[in-house]
Write an enzyme that holds these catalytic residues in place. Structure first.
Site, PDB file in Angstrom:
ATOM      1  N   GLY A 112       0.809  -1.209   0.000  1.00 63.50           N
ATOM      2  CA  GLY A 112       0.000   0.000   0.000  1.00 63.50           C
ATOM      3  C   GLY A 112       0.843   1.259   0.000  1.00 63.50           C
ATOM      4  N   SER A 113       1.723   1.401  -1.002  1.00 66.16           N
ATOM      5  CA  SER A 113       2.737   2.466  -0.926  1.00 66.16           C
ATOM      6  C   SER A 113       2.730   3.421  -2.108  1.00 66.16           C
ATOM      7  CB  SER A 113       4.127   1.840  -0.775  1.00 66.16           C
ATOM      8  OG  SER A 113       4.338   0.797  -1.705  1.00 66.16           O
ATOM      9  N   THR A 114       1.604   3.579  -2.774  1.00 66.91           N
ATOM     10  CA  THR A 114       1.540   4.555  -3.865  1.00 66.91           C
ATOM     11  C   THR A 114       1.267   5.963  -3.352  1.00 66.91           C
ATOM     12  OG1 THR A 114      -0.806   4.088  -4.239  1.00 66.91           O
ATOM     13  CG2 THR A 114       0.796   2.843  -5.565  1.00 66.91           C
ATOM     14  N   SER A 136      -2.694   1.487  14.128  1.00 64.65           N
ATOM     15  CA  SER A 136      -3.307   2.773  14.431  1.00 64.65           C
ATOM     16  C   SER A 136      -3.661   2.853  15.905  1.00 64.65           C
ATOM     17  CB  SER A 136      -4.588   2.930  13.596  1.00 64.65           C
ATOM     18  OG  SER A 136      -5.379   3.999  14.056  1.00 64.65           O
ATOM     19  N   TYR A 194     -12.930  -1.222  11.674  1.00 63.28           N
ATOM     20  CA  TYR A 194     -11.561  -0.795  11.407  1.00 63.28           C
ATOM     21  C   TYR A 194     -10.676  -0.987  12.640  1.00 63.28           C
ATOM     22  CZ  TYR A 194      -7.685   2.505  10.699  1.00 63.28           C
ATOM     23  OH  TYR A 194      -6.443   3.099  10.617  1.00 63.28           O
ATOM     24  N   GLY A 231       2.371   4.860   3.434  1.00 61.94           N
ATOM     25  CA  GLY A 231       3.154   3.839   2.754  1.00 61.94           C
ATOM     26  C   GLY A 231       4.201   4.438   1.833  1.00 61.94           C
TER      27      GLY A 231
END
Length: 263
Positions: A14-16, A141, A154, A20
């Site tokens: 998840g690094s776009t 988180s 979540y 991330g």
């Protein structure tokens, strides 16, 4: 500070964008060869290009995969190979009343937020143990500790991430491999910014004013503002480094003081 990471390899899920991408950038700045990930191949290519421009001396690549689909994860791990550093960052986020979240949505959140880390760690950890060095960092988180009433699904998955990281750390006893978790606080990522801007437009107020009003409703923040993604990324980069050799099985905060407990 030189973190001693030059020449290492890393995969960041998840690094776009957001935290991330900030993590990938922080690692690349330390001389780490980084593999980026996202669901959309075009966005992955764009993120890879940005990082290559910023750090032309570092090898940067990308693999597109949606962690909601096991077959795509299998293809990703087959293409990835061994890495020295695994950052389990990918995750879904959303506000919803508890009664409105059906079983399918619950399963999707567990598939992406929890099982992504299970599958990637199952791929990476054995090689780390065999080679004698490695780092796994989960980006969780503060909502996993203080679960919000409007994000029970979540927060529950973020709590599960912490449990997963703690359990995996016990498999590294007596080695130079560590597994830790970072508890991020309210962060002004691109996704959050877009949501704030949309609400601000609906109410005909400046986005900055809406942003400040939202964080101002948080009664416990000591920072008094949203975190920048880089502020969370810096802690992840430290935990990924040899300098964090004495930290294992821990959940460390980059939450701006939102959590009120001593530990």
């Amino acid at each position: 500070m030189d973190l001693g990471l030059h020449g290492k390899t890393a995969f960041v899920s998840g690094s776009t964008q957001g935290i991330g991408h900030a993590v990938a950038s922080a690692l690349a700045a330390e001389g780490v060869s980084v593999t980026l990930n996202g669901r959309d191949p075009e966005r992955v290519d764009e993120a890879v290009s940005r990082l290559r421009r910023a750090y032309p001396e570092v090898e940067v690549s990308g693999i597109a995969a949606d962690f909601a689909h096991v077959d795509q994860v299998d293809r990703l791990t087959a293409a990835l190979g061994d890495v020295d550093i695994l950052v389990n960052n990918v995750g879904l986020f959303g506000l919803a009343e508890f009664a409105a979240v059906d079983d399918e949505e619950w399963m999707l959140y567990f598939e992406v937020n929890v099982l992504s880390g299970v599958r990637l760690s199952r791929h990476a950890l054995p090689g780390m143990l065999e080679r004698g060095w490695g780092r796994i960092v989960f980006v969780s988180s503060e909502s996993g500790v203080n679960v919000p009433r409007d994000m029970v699904h979540y927060g529950t998955t973020k709590a599960a991430m912490m449990a997963l990281g703690n359990g995996l750390a016990k498999l590294t006893r007596g080695t130079a491999v560590t597994v830790n978790t970072v508890l991020g606080g309210p962060t002004y990522s691109e996704g959050v910014a877009a949501s704030v801007e949309a609400v601000a437009a609906q109410r005909s107020v400046p986005a900055e004013a809406m942003r400040d009003a939202i964080i101002g409703q948080n009664a416990t923040t000591l920072l008094g503002r949203f975190l920048a993604p880089a502020e969370v990324a810096d802690l992840v980069a430290y935990l990924a480094s040899p300098r964090a050799s004495a930290t294992n099985g821990a959940a460390l905060r980059a939450d701006g003081g939102v959590l009120t407990g001593i530990l």
